[in-house]
Design a protein around this motif. Structure first.
Motif, PDB file in Angstrom:
ATOM      1  N   LYS A  19       4.565  12.006  -4.636  1.00  0.00           N
ATOM      2  CA  LYS A  19       5.560  12.956  -4.546  1.00  0.00           C
ATOM      3  C   LYS A  19       6.472  13.261  -3.606  1.00  0.00           C
ATOM      4  N   LYS A  20       5.672  13.008  -2.320  1.00  0.00           N
ATOM      5  CA  LYS A  20       6.301  13.384  -0.968  1.00  0.00           C
ATOM      6  C   LYS A  20       7.007  12.203  -0.306  1.00  0.00           C
ATOM      7  N   ARG A  21       6.390  11.079  -0.463  1.00  0.00           N
ATOM      8  CA  ARG A  21       6.796   9.877   0.253  1.00  0.00           C
ATOM      9  C   ARG A  21       8.313   9.337  -0.206  1.00  0.00           C
ATOM     10  N   SER A  22       9.132   8.640   0.699  1.00  0.00           N
ATOM     11  CA  SER A  22      10.446   8.123   0.486  1.00  0.00           C
ATOM     12  C   SER A  22      10.593   7.390  -0.953  1.00  0.00           C
ATOM     13  N   ARG A  23      11.410   6.934  -1.488  1.00  0.00           N
ATOM     14  CA  ARG A  23      11.863   6.060  -2.509  1.00  0.00           C
ATOM     15  C   ARG A  23      11.025   4.529  -2.045  1.00  0.00           C
ATOM     16  N   ARG A  24      11.672   4.285  -0.768  1.00  0.00           N
ATOM     17  CA  ARG A  24      11.423   2.890  -0.199  1.00  0.00           C
ATOM     18  C   ARG A  24       9.955   2.807   0.115  1.00  0.00           C
ATOM     19  N   LEU A  25       9.248   4.050   0.453  1.00  0.00           N
ATOM     20  CA  LEU A  25       7.652   3.924   0.808  1.00  0.00           C
ATOM     21  C   LEU A  25       6.969   3.733  -0.454  1.00  0.00           C
ATOM     22  N   ASP A  26       7.467   4.456  -1.333  1.00  0.00           N
ATOM     23  CA  ASP A  26       6.578   4.287  -2.717  1.00  0.00           C
ATOM     24  C   ASP A  26       6.998   3.005  -3.321  1.00  0.00           C
ATOM     25  N   TYR A  27       8.135   2.298  -3.205  1.00  0.00           N
ATOM     26  CA  TYR A  27       8.259   0.916  -3.681  1.00  0.00           C
ATOM     27  C   TYR A  27       7.250  -0.089  -3.058  1.00  0.00           C
ATOM     28  N   LEU A  28       7.371   0.067  -1.689  1.00  0.00           N
ATOM     29  CA  LEU A  28       6.631  -0.954  -0.755  1.00  0.00           C
ATOM     30  C   LEU A  28       5.171  -0.762  -0.969  1.00  0.00           C
ATOM     31  N   ARG A  29       4.733   0.490  -1.140  1.00  0.00           N
ATOM     32  CA  ARG A  29       3.168   0.726  -1.327  1.00  0.00           C
ATOM     33  C   ARG A  29       2.852   0.263  -2.436  1.00  0.00           C
ATOM     34  N   LYS A  30       3.629   0.352  -3.681  1.00  0.00           N
ATOM     35  CA  LYS A  30       3.049  -0.067  -4.751  1.00  0.00           C
ATOM     36  C   LYS A  30       3.331  -1.685  -5.145  1.00  0.00           C
ATOM     37  N   ALA A  31       4.241  -2.232  -4.145  1.00  0.00           N
ATOM     38  CA  ALA A  31       4.278  -3.546  -4.184  1.00  0.00           C
ATOM     39  C   ALA A  31       3.091  -4.574  -3.440  1.00  0.00           C
ATOM     40  N   VAL A  32       2.289  -3.834  -2.889  1.00  0.00           N
ATOM     41  CA  VAL A  32       0.994  -4.448  -2.192  1.00  0.00           C
ATOM     42  C   VAL A  32       0.214  -5.197  -3.418  1.00  0.00           C
ATOM     43  N   TRP A  33      -0.085  -6.417  -2.995  1.00  0.00           N
ATOM     44  CA  TRP A  33      -1.154  -7.042  -3.697  1.00  0.00           C
ATOM     45  C   TRP A  33      -2.466  -6.795  -3.045  1.00  0.00           C
ATOM     46  N   LYS A  34      -3.494  -6.140  -3.555  1.00  0.00           N
ATOM     47  CA  LYS A  34      -4.635  -5.924  -2.537  1.00  0.00           C
ATOM     48  C   LYS A  34      -5.281  -7.324  -2.444  1.00  0.00           C
ATOM     49  N   LYS A  35      -5.749  -7.420  -1.227  1.00  0.00           N
ATOM     50  CA  LYS A  35      -6.420  -8.627  -1.099  1.00  0.00           C
ATOM     51  C   LYS A  35      -7.634  -8.490  -0.505  1.00  0.00           C
ATOM     52  N   GLY A  36      -8.451  -7.143  -0.550  1.00  0.00           N
ATOM     53  CA  GLY A  36      -9.654  -6.877  -0.262  1.00  0.00           C
ATOM     54  C   GLY A  36     -10.333  -7.148  -1.689  1.00  0.00           C
ATOM     55  N   ALA A  37     -11.644  -7.602  -1.725  1.00  0.00           N
ATOM     56  CA  ALA A  37     -12.449  -7.909  -2.800  1.00  0.00           C
ATOM     57  C   ALA A  37     -12.889  -6.765  -3.660  1.00  0.00           C
ATOM     58  N   LEU A  38     -13.127  -6.889  -4.673  1.00  0.00           N
ATOM     59  CA  LEU A  38     -13.649  -5.632  -5.580  1.00  0.00           C
ATOM     60  C   LEU A  38     -15.077  -6.158  -5.785  1.00  0.00           C
ATOM     61  N   GLY A  39     -15.760  -5.412  -4.802  1.00  0.00           N
ATOM     62  CA  GLY A  39     -17.247  -5.590  -4.846  1.00  0.00           C
ATOM     63  C   GLY A  39     -17.229  -7.064  -4.001  1.00  0.00           C
ATOM     64  N   GLY A  40     -17.380  -8.287  -4.613  1.00  0.00           N
ATOM     65  CA  GLY A  40     -17.472  -9.621  -4.140  1.00  0.00           C
ATOM     66  C   GLY A  40     -16.333 -10.459  -4.568  1.00  0.00           C
ATOM     67  N   ASN A  41     -15.725 -10.062  -5.624  1.00  0.00           N
ATOM     68  CA  ASN A  41     -14.665 -11.061  -6.279  1.00  0.00           C
ATOM     69  C   ASN A  41     -12.985 -10.570  -5.878  1.00  0.00           C
ATOM     70  N   TYR A  42     -12.421 -11.425  -5.823  1.00  0.00           N
ATOM     71  CA  TYR A  42     -10.875 -11.068  -5.541  1.00  0.00           C
ATOM     72  C   TYR A  42     -10.195 -10.538  -6.962  1.00  0.00           C
ATOM     73  N   ALA A  43      -9.002  -9.729  -6.710  1.00  0.00           N
ATOM     74  CA  ALA A  43      -8.657  -9.215  -7.810  1.00  0.00           C
ATOM     75  C   ALA A  43      -7.865 -10.196  -8.687  1.00  0.00           C
ATOM     76  N   PRO A  44      -7.762  -9.853 -10.043  1.00  0.00           N
ATOM     77  CA  PRO A  44      -6.781 -10.671 -10.654  1.00  0.00           C
ATOM     78  C   PRO A  44      -5.533 -11.027 -10.113  1.00  0.00           C
ATOM     79  N   GLY A  45      -4.903 -12.202 -10.295  1.00  0.00           N
ATOM     80  CA  GLY A  45      -3.522 -12.440  -9.729  1.00  0.00           C
ATOM     81  C   GLY A  45      -3.473 -12.949  -8.279  1.00  0.00           C
ATOM     82  N   ILE A  46      -4.580 -12.743  -7.689  1.00  0.00           N
ATOM     83  CA  ILE A  46      -4.799 -13.112  -6.164  1.00  0.00           C
ATOM     84  C   ILE A  46      -5.138 -14.535  -6.228  1.00  0.00           C
ATOM     85  N   LYS A  47      -4.275 -15.438  -5.370  1.00  0.00           N
ATOM     86  CA  LYS A  47      -4.362 -16.805  -5.409  1.00  0.00           C
ATOM     87  C   LYS A  47      -4.742 -17.440  -4.118  1.00  0.00           C
ATOM     88  N   VAL A  48      -5.599 -18.340  -4.002  1.00  0.00           N
ATOM     89  CA  VAL A  48      -5.707 -19.268  -2.618  1.00  0.00           C
ATOM     90  C   VAL A  48      -4.468 -20.037  -2.350  1.00  0.00           C
TER      91      VAL A  48
END
Lengths: 55, 74, 122, 832
Positions: D26-55
């Motif tokens: 609610k507090k962040r700017s529209r730009r930051l909201d867009y950019l934050r949600k745009a990120v593809w998480k690269k950290g593994a979920l436990g030991g596996n990469y998230a769906p959609g992440i490609k080498v």
């Protein structure tokens, strides 16, 4: 005659050397929208390119 | 020991040991080799007490402490 | 054999099979009786590149020969690949449960997270 | 709480509920909201990469092609040419709304693959499920082909041929250490004093290199003699540095060109057009020239970090953004008022997001040890200036505020606390902790400056520049202080010290005689025999890891080589030597001690129950341990509850902890790094305590093979600290935080209810005063309730943004394995 990259809408030549340029494309993925660029030669064969679109 | 989920019976060590629920209590998590359910096991009694699902913690809250740790230091 | 030579032998055992040139087929094929299905296989704790130790056999063993060579004493376990053919090994003991869930953390005795194993178990 | 429902609640209601992530939205700017949600998480979920992440196969292919082409060049020049080819050709992108650019993959959802580091990693990548670009069959063929090329040719392969085979085998058993002894997977400090304080652009550095080349050529074309012989190699290194700096400028130029192309051909919104032109100007200015604006300052820093990551898989991100970007922030926001505070906040938030999106392919031990993140990006805030005055400023505040808006799990902050820090800043620090970020961690600045001088002889003014080299260890950002290659493989799985002392050096998990044969524990008749065995095993583990790392560091310029990093280091530009060469570095090594506290608790349990009270015999204990406590549950509980545990201000066990640390400190001074300096210990864990859970056998503290180890550093065992927070601090305060080691991580869990409001802040502040008075160097907090965490386990989709402090880093709770989650919930919630 083979289709070349320079004939494509996505091709943007470099000012300093029009024989080289960027293939610039708009991508919308599930999270974000972005423009991507890749260097290409103006005369590169584009006949097998899936995104070729004539200027 | 008997799996509470599928009824598979075997000595307790045949159930895959996963980890303790809290080191200071005799509850552990084990996995049934047949149905692969995660089971809470009373290690003193050698009995599976229940299946442990997502977000379930039959042993209570943070290990050793139910609520806040009081400051007892002198 | 001196200390250095002994460990050189172990080192060769750990590396040779894994890093030698292999075809895609060699890499992809998982035999029905493979080391990865055996209770005695323990995935290497450092690398999930498919190598592991045998909990029974020591360095110098060879289960590919006929008859196999079983060395039971030594300072290090035999290194084998998850998809090594184990049909000729008298110590092969099939696991009840092969864990291919890569979301959990290392459990060398149960976990086999290689893509090829996952396909085979499913 | 579902997103839709949360939208209906007021900020006050959400605060009451502790739903900080919805407040951020609610507090962040529209730009930051867009950019934050745009990120593809690269950290593994436990030991596996998230769906959609490609080498991403683009960089490995480009790099390999050119590396192969220049096969007769010396190492640094060859790598420079290969990397320059990547910079010139890899796909680049600009995300909508972005004002900062630079990523090391060709698309936002890709992770980079460092294929010249280790064949082991390459083989692992081949076996990974579901991460290859489509069609998988073609990609696998390509990976197999690349693996064949690099087999035997990678940095680790080359080192393995030189290492003593016994050391190589034991290191690669995975039982005693992790990481890889090469800068291919190292961490490099950045010479911020040279680049940012020195206001140098790459063209300025090229000028310096040209002058050095000219000077050297005067000599190589002059009087023959032995003194000129090393110059021939250095000349080639300077060529390499120059070549890569020029390529970096071209790389930035490609972004500038793309930004202009978008502005001129695609963009219709005049405001965005203006932003794109500004972005283009930014990339035309930096890195070629020193930055002129705040945006350019951040962009310059980001380019350096990204190119370093195209050169090597860097596992950390040592930085001090509020200090080095302050001059341009002050100029733009305060003095010239070129941008508003809100506009600056957008840039600060995006700067964090750009780092958050960075991720490379890591082997499983790295993914498991750093679940949810891709490396320890611990940025340093606060602290003092070189003259000792308070360095906190408006930008410190901006970073602390931005963190609460973007809520990334990486980077996190380590805050350098000192007595002059204002209440205004401390309140912002506390707000971040209260919002459940788990960061900043709090570092005791005066004490750590003293520590840096004690262990590594950094002069006072240099020590005062320190940044977190990884999670915890301080390192200066100066010419002789900066560290180019901290290798994670000097990381000891310390629980093995007591395990090997009990098992005559034999490891029953990896089936190998590892440590020295120190005797059959069943025959021990007094505690001193066990302790003596422990000391020998401790020394053996430290020696094995340090030998390996020392050799790796020494050989790295030959086996790997860092042209770009060298080109940004004053001492390398000056000397023509690879930055990794030990020449010119003061030395800043440390051995990370994972799974450390188990030693004190285990030794205390044996001493009390076997030798003092004679309740059990050594034979009974060894039988129970060999059975993994199966069938011995009553006895196991006795070893847990009937023996004193660290963290309760009990001298019985605390004295043992200190005794162990003093033995380690003695040995730390005996071992030397390639620079000739000491190797102090640094207890901390990341999530190595979970990775090692099924690799460390049963121990006398009552844990079984499979149980998570303690959460690390000098943190007491979860639930075993039963005497409250002051007792924890008092136990930890018995350690000499200067002389006993490099730093000591302490995790604490606090109650969100108790910490609410002004009262909560004052309670915390009083706690921090005690912490400082007792001379501790570190503490970090989790402030999320059991209830929320269990709810997140049950319904992860609804709690995607809940963050927890793991150890030395933060992660989104839903990205860590169930075992790790449970381990965090097990930690005692301290009432203060």
């Amino acid at each position: 005659m083979a289709t070349e990259c320079k004939e494509c809408k996505s091709f943007f030549p470099m000012n300093e050397n029009p024989e080289k340029g960027d293939c610039v494309q708009r991508v919308v993925d599930p999270r974000q929208a972005y423009y991507k660029a890749r260097p290409v030669d103006a005369g590169a064969d584009a006949s097998k390119c899936g995104t070729f679109s004539k200027k | 020991m008997k799996c509470t989920e599928c009824g598979f019976e075997a000595p307790v060590q045949n159930f895959r040991y996963l980890y303790n629920a809290r080191i200071d209590a005799s509850i552990s998590l084990r996995q049934c080799p047949q149905c692969q359910a995660r089971l809470a096991v009373d290690e003193l009694a050698g009995e599976a007490t229940q299946k442990v699902g997502d977000g379930e913690a039959p042993w209570g809250k943070s290990a050793g402490i139910e609520g806040l740790a009081e400051d007892n230091a002198s | 054999m001196g200390r250095r030579d002994q460990w050189k032998q172990v080192q060769n055992g750990m590396f040779t099979e894994v890093t030698s040139q292999r075809s895609v087929e060699d890499r992809e094929t998982v035999p029905d009786v493979a080391c990865g299905f055996c209770k005695n296989f323990s995935e290497n704790a450092y690398a999930s590149d498919g190598r592991g130790y045998c909990k029974q056999l020591k360095v110098g063993s060879n289960i590919k020969t006929d008859p196999p060579v079983y060395v039971m004493e030594g300072d290090a376990g035999l290194t084998v690949l998850f998809n090594a053919e184990a049909a000729g090994c008298k110590f092969f003991d099939r696991m009840d449960f092969v864990d291919t869930d890569g979301h959990e953390v290392a459990d060398p005795s149960y976990r086999r997270v290689q893509r090829q194993m996952e396909k085979k178990v499913k | 709480m579902a997103a839709e429902a949360a939208k209906d609640l007021s900020i006050q209601e959400l605060e009451k509920e502790g739903q900080w992530w919805w407040i951020a939205e609610k507090k962040r700017s529209r730009r930051l909201d867009y950019l934050r949600k745009a990120v593809w998480k690269k950290g593994a979920l436990g030991g596996n990469y998230a769906p959609g992440i490609k080498v991403d196969l683009e960089m490995p292919t480009l790099f390999t092609n050119m590396y192969n082409w220049w096969k007769y060049d010396p190492p640094m020049l060859r790598r420079a040419k290969a990397l320059a080819h990547v910079l010139d050709n890899i796909g680049i992108f600009i995300t909508d709304q972005a004002q900062l650019v630079g990523y090391f993959g060709s698309m936002p959802n890709t992770i980079a693959w460092r294929l010249d580091g280790a064949s082991i990693v390459n083989e692992e990548l081949y076996n990974e499920p579901g991460i290859m670009p489509e069609p998988e069959e073609e990609s696998l063929k390509k990976v197999a082909e690349l693996n064949s090329y690099w087999s035997g040719n990678t940095a680790v392969d080359k080192l393995a041929r030189v290492l003593d085979p016994e050391d190589a085998v034991k290191f690669l058993s995975g039982a005693i250490g992790w990481g890889a002894p090469t800068s291919a997977y190292g961490y490099s400090g950045k010479d911020y004093e040279y680049i940012f304080a020195g206001r140098r652009g790459f063209l300025d550095i090229i000028e310096e290199i040209d002058a050095n080349i000219e000077g050297a050529e005067d000599r190589t074309m002059g009087m023959p003699g032995p003194d000129i012989l090393p110059l021939y190699e250095r000349l080639q290194n300077w060529d390499a540095m120059k070549l890569i700096l020029e390529a970096a400028i071209r790389y930035a130029g490609r972004y500038a060109r793309l930004a202009r192309t978008i502005a001129e051909n695609f963009e219709t919104d005049p405001k965005r057009k203006e932003e794109l032109i500004r972005l283009a100007e930014s990339c035309e200015t930096v890195p070629a020239h020193a930055p002129q604006t705040f945006q350019q300052s951040l962009q310059y820093d980001h380019f350096i970090q990204i190119i370093c990551r195209l050169e090597a898989h860097e596992g950390a991100w040592p930085a001090r953004p509020d200090y080095y970007h302050w001059p341009m922030y002050d100029k733009d926001v305060n003095i010239e008022k070129n941008i508003t505070g809100e506009e600056a906040m957008d840039l600060v938030g995006e700067f964090m997001i750009r780092a958050y999106e960075v991720g490379g392919f890591g082997p499983r031990w790295a993914r498991e040890g750093l679940q949810g993140i891709t490396g320890t990006w611990v940025w340093t805030l606060g602290g003092v200036n070189q003259d000792g005055s308070d360095a906190c400023n408006d930008l410190t505040l901006a970073f602390l505020k931005a963190a609460r808006l973007v809520r990334v799990s990486n980077p996190t902050f380590g805050f350098r606390w000192h007595p002059k820090v204002s209440d205004k800043i401390m309140r912002e620090v506390f707000e971040c902790i209260r919002h459940g970020l788990g960061y900043p961690s709090i570092r005791n600045d005066p004490l750590l400056i003293q520590n840096s001088m004690h262990w590594h002889g950094h002069p006072l003014e240099e020590a005062r520049t320190w940044v977190h080299q990884a999670c915890m260890s301080p390192c200066p950002t100066t010419k002789h202080g900066v560290q180019p290659m901290r290798m994670a493989s000097a990381t000891a799985n310390c629980a093995k010290m007591v395990e090997y002392a009990l098992h005559n050096g034999y490891d029953h998990v990896v089936q190998m005689q590892m440590g020295p044969r120190t005797g059959d524990a069943r025959k021990y008749t007094d505690f001193e025999q066990l302790f003596s065995a422990w000391v020998q095993q401790m020394e053996w583990i430290m020696n094995t890891l340090v030998r390996t790392v020392n050799l790796g560091r020494f050989k790295d310029p030959e086996f790997y080589g860092r042209p770009f990093l060298s080109a940004t280091y004053e001492r390398a530009v000056e000397s023509g030597l690879d930055a990794v060469s030990p020449v010119g570095e003061r030395g800043n090594c440390w051995v990370t001690f994972f799974t450390w506290v188990e030693n004190a608790d285990s030794l205390a349990a044996v001493k009390k129950l076997v030798f003092d009270e004679k309740k059990y015999t050594m034979t009974q204990l060894m039988d129970a341990l060999e059975a993994n406590w199966e069938g011995c549950e009553k006895m196991r509980l006795d070893f847990v509850n009937g023996a004193p545990k660290w963290g309760n201000d009990d001298d019985y066990v605390d004295d043992l902890m200190i005794r162990c640390l003093r033995e380690v400190a003695r040995h730390s001074r005996e071992m030397k790094c390639p620079c000739g300096n000491s190797w102090p210990a640094l207890p901390e864990n990341v999530s190595g305590n979970i990775h090692y859970a099924s690799i460390v056998g049963a121990l006398p503290n009552g844990r079984r093979l499979g149980d998570a180890l303690y959460d690390g550093g000098i943190s007491p065992g979860p639930g075993l600290d039963k005497n409250g927070p002051s007792a924890v601090l008092k136990s930890c305060g018995k350690i000499d935080h200067v002389g006993d080691g490099r730093a000591f991580l302490l995790n604490q869990r606090l109650s969100p209810t108790q910490m609410a409001g002004e009262k909560g802040y004052q309670l915390w502040k009083a706690y921090m005063r005690t912490w400082a008075d007792l001379g501790l160097d570190h503490v970090q907090f989790n402030m999320v309730s059991d209830e929320t965490l269990r709810a997140a386990q049950k319904d992860p989709e609804k709690y995607q943004e809940v963050i927890v402090r793991v150890a030395g880093y933060s992660a989104h709770f839903v990205d860590i394995s169930r075992k790790t989650q449970d381990n965090i919930i097990q930690r005692t919630i301290q009432g203060i």
